[in-house]
Write a protein that holds these residues in place. Structure first.
Motif, PDB file in Angstrom:
ATOM      1  N   ILE A  23      59.997  18.157  74.623  1.00  0.00           N
ATOM      2  CA  ILE A  23      59.999  17.531  75.947  1.00  0.00           C
ATOM      3  C   ILE A  23      60.564  16.116  75.835  1.00  0.00           C
ATOM      4  CG2 ILE A  23      58.583  16.740  77.888  1.00  0.00           C
ATOM      5  CD1 ILE A  23      56.543  18.966  77.065  1.00  0.00           C
ATOM      6  N   ARG A  24      59.958  15.317  74.963  1.00  0.00           N
ATOM      7  CA  ARG A  24      60.433  13.937  74.778  1.00  0.00           C
ATOM      8  C   ARG A  24      59.908  13.392  73.450  1.00  0.00           C
ATOM      9  NH1 ARG A  24      56.119  13.462  78.420  1.00  0.00           N
ATOM     10  NH2 ARG A  24      54.450  12.045  77.724  1.00  0.00           N
ATOM     11  N   ALA A  25      60.481  12.260  73.049  1.00  0.00           N
ATOM     12  CA  ALA A  25      60.007  11.564  71.841  1.00  0.00           C
ATOM     13  C   ALA A  25      59.578  10.159  72.239  1.00  0.00           C
ATOM     14  CB  ALA A  25      61.117  11.488  70.802  1.00  0.00           C
ATOM     15  N   GLU A  26      58.440   9.729  71.720  1.00  0.00           N
ATOM     16  CA  GLU A  26      58.000   8.342  71.900  1.00  0.00           C
ATOM     17  C   GLU A  26      58.377   7.609  70.617  1.00  0.00           C
ATOM     18  OE1 GLU A  26      53.860   8.829  72.760  1.00  0.00           O
ATOM     19  OE2 GLU A  26      54.280   9.806  74.691  1.00  0.00           O
ATOM     20  N   VAL A  27      59.157   6.541  70.751  1.00  0.00           N
ATOM     21  CA  VAL A  27      59.794   5.906  69.592  1.00  0.00           C
ATOM     22  C   VAL A  27      59.486   4.414  69.522  1.00  0.00           C
ATOM     23  CG1 VAL A  27      61.997   5.535  68.384  1.00  0.00           C
ATOM     24  CG2 VAL A  27      61.720   7.531  69.876  1.00  0.00           C
ATOM     25  N   ILE A  28      59.113   3.955  68.324  1.00  0.00           N
ATOM     26  CA  ILE A  28      58.970   2.511  68.059  1.00  0.00           C
ATOM     27  C   ILE A  28      59.829   2.203  66.834  1.00  0.00           C
ATOM     28  CG2 ILE A  28      57.376   0.622  67.514  1.00  0.00           C
ATOM     29  CD1 ILE A  28      55.084   2.523  68.530  1.00  0.00           C
ATOM     30  N   ALA A  29      60.685   1.209  66.948  1.00  0.00           N
ATOM     31  CA  ALA A  29      61.479   0.799  65.776  1.00  0.00           C
ATOM     32  C   ALA A  29      60.526   0.288  64.696  1.00  0.00           C
ATOM     33  CB  ALA A  29      62.469  -0.283  66.173  1.00  0.00           C
ATOM     34  N   PHE A  30      60.827   0.582  63.443  1.00  0.00           N
ATOM     35  CA  PHE A  30      59.924   0.186  62.354  1.00  0.00           C
ATOM     36  C   PHE A  30      59.611  -1.312  62.385  1.00  0.00           C
ATOM     37  CE2 PHE A  30      59.287  -1.814  58.260  1.00  0.00           C
ATOM     38  CZ  PHE A  30      58.095  -1.212  57.880  1.00  0.00           C
ATOM     39  N   ASP A  31      60.632  -2.159  62.564  1.00  0.00           N
ATOM     40  CA  ASP A  31      60.420  -3.614  62.537  1.00  0.00           C
ATOM     41  C   ASP A  31      59.444  -4.050  63.628  1.00  0.00           C
ATOM     42  OD1 ASP A  31      62.034  -3.934  60.370  1.00  0.00           O
ATOM     43  OD2 ASP A  31      63.791  -4.631  61.481  1.00  0.00           O
ATOM     44  N   ASP A  32      59.549  -3.420  64.816  1.00  0.00           N
ATOM     45  CA  ASP A  32      58.615  -3.757  65.906  1.00  0.00           C
ATOM     46  C   ASP A  32      57.195  -3.338  65.543  1.00  0.00           C
ATOM     47  OD1 ASP A  32      60.604  -4.845  67.511  1.00  0.00           O
ATOM     48  OD2 ASP A  32      61.067  -2.921  68.463  1.00  0.00           O
ATOM     49  N   TYR A  33      57.066  -2.137  64.964  1.00  0.00           N
ATOM     50  CA  TYR A  33      55.748  -1.638  64.568  1.00  0.00           C
ATOM     51  C   TYR A  33      55.138  -2.568  63.519  1.00  0.00           C
ATOM     52  CZ  TYR A  33      52.207   2.023  63.850  1.00  0.00           C
ATOM     53  OH  TYR A  33      51.042   2.736  63.804  1.00  0.00           O
ATOM     54  N   SER A  34      55.950  -2.944  62.536  1.00  0.00           N
ATOM     55  CA  SER A  34      55.486  -3.793  61.443  1.00  0.00           C
ATOM     56  C   SER A  34      55.094  -5.183  61.944  1.00  0.00           C
ATOM     57  CB  SER A  34      56.587  -3.911  60.381  1.00  0.00           C
ATOM     58  OG  SER A  34      56.190  -4.779  59.351  1.00  0.00           O
ATOM     59  N   ASN A  35      55.930  -5.761  62.798  1.00  0.00           N
ATOM     60  CA  ASN A  35      55.675  -7.124  63.289  1.00  0.00           C
ATOM     61  C   ASN A  35      54.479  -7.189  64.227  1.00  0.00           C
ATOM     62  OD1 ASN A  35      57.864  -8.053  61.852  1.00  0.00           O
ATOM     63  ND2 ASN A  35      59.296  -7.851  63.565  1.00  0.00           N
ATOM     64  N   LEU A  36      54.308  -6.148  65.058  1.00  0.00           N
ATOM     65  CA  LEU A  36      53.230  -6.166  66.057  1.00  0.00           C
ATOM     66  C   LEU A  36      51.919  -5.599  65.493  1.00  0.00           C
ATOM     67  CD1 LEU A  36      55.505  -5.119  69.012  1.00  0.00           C
ATOM     68  CD2 LEU A  36      54.318  -7.311  68.822  1.00  0.00           C
ATOM     69  N   GLY A  37      52.023  -4.743  64.468  1.00  0.00           N
ATOM     70  CA  GLY A  37      50.825  -4.352  63.729  1.00  0.00           C
ATOM     71  C   GLY A  37      50.183  -3.040  64.110  1.00  0.00           C
ATOM     72  N   SER A  38      50.561  -2.438  65.247  1.00  0.00           N
ATOM     73  CA  SER A  38      49.984  -1.147  65.617  1.00  0.00           C
ATOM     74  C   SER A  38      50.782  -0.524  66.752  1.00  0.00           C
ATOM     75  CB  SER A  38      48.528  -1.293  66.065  1.00  0.00           C
ATOM     76  OG  SER A  38      48.474  -1.932  67.335  1.00  0.00           O
ATOM     77  N   GLU A  39      50.549   0.772  66.954  1.00  0.00           N
ATOM     78  CA  GLU A  39      51.204   1.478  68.065  1.00  0.00           C
ATOM     79  C   GLU A  39      50.754   0.903  69.409  1.00  0.00           C
ATOM     80  OE1 GLU A  39      51.061   5.917  70.028  1.00  0.00           O
ATOM     81  OE2 GLU A  39      51.089   5.821  67.831  1.00  0.00           O
ATOM     82  N   ALA A  40      49.445   0.618  69.519  1.00  0.00           N
ATOM     83  CA  ALA A  40      48.905   0.094  70.785  1.00  0.00           C
ATOM     84  C   ALA A  40      49.553  -1.246  71.152  1.00  0.00           C
ATOM     85  CB  ALA A  40      47.391  -0.067  70.680  1.00  0.00           C
ATOM     86  N   LYS A  41      49.686  -2.125  70.157  1.00  0.00           N
ATOM     87  CA  LYS A  41      50.276  -3.445  70.430  1.00  0.00           C
ATOM     88  C   LYS A  41      51.770  -3.328  70.743  1.00  0.00           C
ATOM     89  CE  LYS A  41      46.889  -6.144  67.857  1.00  0.00           C
ATOM     90  NZ  LYS A  41      46.576  -6.788  66.570  1.00  0.00           N
ATOM     91  N   ALA A  42      52.436  -2.380  70.095  1.00  0.00           N
ATOM     92  CA  ALA A  42      53.861  -2.147  70.390  1.00  0.00           C
ATOM     93  C   ALA A  42      54.022  -1.662  71.831  1.00  0.00           C
ATOM     94  CB  ALA A  42      54.438  -1.129  69.411  1.00  0.00           C
ATOM     95  N   LYS A  43      53.091  -0.816  72.265  1.00  0.00           N
ATOM     96  CA  LYS A  43      53.118  -0.289  73.634  1.00  0.00           C
ATOM     97  C   LYS A  43      52.899  -1.423  74.637  1.00  0.00           C
ATOM     98  CE  LYS A  43      51.520   3.982  75.783  1.00  0.00           C
ATOM     99  NZ  LYS A  43      50.622   5.135  75.629  1.00  0.00           N
ATOM    100  N   GLU A  44      51.900  -2.252  74.352  1.00  0.00           N
ATOM    101  CA  GLU A  44      51.610  -3.420  75.224  1.00  0.00           C
ATOM    102  C   GLU A  44      52.815  -4.332  75.357  1.00  0.00           C
ATOM    103  OE1 GLU A  44      48.204  -5.707  73.897  1.00  0.00           O
ATOM    104  OE2 GLU A  44      46.998  -3.875  73.782  1.00  0.00           O
ATOM    105  N   ALA A  45      53.543  -4.501  74.249  1.00  0.00           N
ATOM    106  CA  ALA A  45      54.698  -5.416  74.238  1.00  0.00           C
ATOM    107  C   ALA A  45      55.963  -4.758  74.801  1.00  0.00           C
ATOM    108  CB  ALA A  45      54.959  -5.894  72.809  1.00  0.00           C
TER     109      ALA A  45
END
Length: 364
Positions: free
Chosen positions: A318-340
């Motif tokens: 259906i779809r893919a939910e994607v976070i770039a590695f650098d964003d994940y690493s810098n923000l520290g979690s999936e939840a924080k990446a989503k918030e940002a």
């Protein structure tokens, strides 16, 4: 996808294979000690997965892997069946890329099949044998195609023109990879021919311990020789790498490396280079049960990437939910990446980027 380690007998192929895979291929000071090709499934060192483990604290971690094949040493006349020639050539044909090991160290205690150390001659010996085998393949194919081309068959004429160019290159002692496809049809044909000298190659200069960090005169000769080949040259003290793998602790291994002037084992550099040579890349899934690196081909779409986990993921994508590695690493979690606002929703056309952290939605 497999990368095959090739070279003359006694250049350090089996010792290198043992370092890479921790499998114990027989390693001895005489030719042809590796008769059957040994296959090692090797973890791809990647600091990104260490970072994800640190952030997610999962129950388990699964790294990406690459298959490395240790193939019997080749000698002059292999294309005509000398030594283990026929077996060697059949085994290398099944590989997708070539790791060519060249002896770049002096040691009177280790026999050289040609009497003295000369990596340029050694490289040419193997190149010529592989080119001769490819020439045989091309000429057989030309015999069949010529008849069809004469009748005006357009596909046969395209194939004949490409085969003629490859044959000319091989007769000039150039590998098939030096011939550039001039159309999509030619690209498909080149793949279809399965020529040994069309496989991508990287060169490993096996040096003594003192030359591990900076190389030596033999390495300089190899670099000069292959500068037009668009091929990577890696310097590795294979015997020393073998000693490093025997050390018990990470700290001991790091101290040994520092003494040599190295930041990490050369084998780690080589494994990553082999992975890249096979045109492969990594995406990650990150959850408390497991952090995992998944291997896909460069250029794969999101559904293809999902299919690596399970075919149902690709069929019902259906779809893919994607976070770039650098964003994940810098923000520290999936939840924080989503918030940002750094979590993106991508569809079927999305081309996966190396290092993407992904979650798939599917319905079967």
């Amino acid at each position: 996808m497999k990368a095959g380690i090739v070279g003359l007998p006694n250049v350090g192929k089996s010792t290198l294979f043992n370092c890479l895979s921790n499998a114990k291929a027989q390693s001895a000071n005489f030719p042809f000690c590796t008769i059957e090709p040994n296959i090692g499934v090797v973890n791809v060192p990647d600091p990104r997965i260490n970072r994800l483990e640190e952030l997610v604290k999962p129950e388990r971690v699964q790294m990406a892997t690459v298959d490395i094949v240790d193939i019997a040493g080749l000698v002059k006349g292999a294309s005509k069946g000398e030594g283990l020639g026929n077996q060697f050539l059949a085994n290398i044909r099944e590989c997708n890329a070539i790791i060519h090991v060249l002896r770049c160290f002096d040691n009177d205690n280790i026999i050289h099949v040609d009497g003295n150390v000369n990596p340029i001659r050694d490289k040419e010996t193997i190149d010529i044998e592989l080119q001769l085998k490819d020439l045989e393949t091309v000429e057989k194919r030309l015999e069949k195609v010529n008849r069809a081309a004469k009748t005006g068959n357009k596909e046969a004429q395209t194939e004949k023109a490409l085969l003629d160019r490859i044959r000319e290159a091989l007769l000039q002692a150039k590998s098939a990879r030096t011939v550039t496809a001039q159309s999509n049809d030619e690209e498909v044909l080149l793949e279809d021919f399965q020529l040994i000298t069309n496989k991508p190659v990287l060169y490993v200069c096996n040096v003594d311990e003192d030359s591990a960090a900076t190389g030596n005169k033999y390495v300089d000769q190899v670099r000069e020789l292959v500068k037009d080949e668009n091929a990577e040259v890696i310097v590795l003290a294979v015997g020393t790498e073998a000693d490093i793998t025997e050390l018990e602790t990470y700290e001991e291994r790091q101290m040994f490396l520092e003494d040599l002037g190295l930041k990490e084992p050369g084998s780690a550099v080589l494994i990553r280079a082999a992975y890249k040579l096979l045109k492969q890349q990594t995406y990650f899934t990150a959850g408390v049960k497991e952090v995992r690196a998944w291997t896909i081909n460069i250029g794969d779409t999101a559904p293809k990437a999902a299919g690596v986990i399970h075919t149902d993921f690709e069929k019902g994508f259906i779809r893919a939910e994607v976070i770039a590695f650098d964003d994940y690493s810098n923000l520290g979690s999936e939840a924080k990446a989503k918030e940002a606002g750094k979590l993106r929703v991508e569809g079927k056309e999305y081309i996966v980027k190396d290092g993407d952290v992904m979650h798939f939605r599917f319905n079967v």
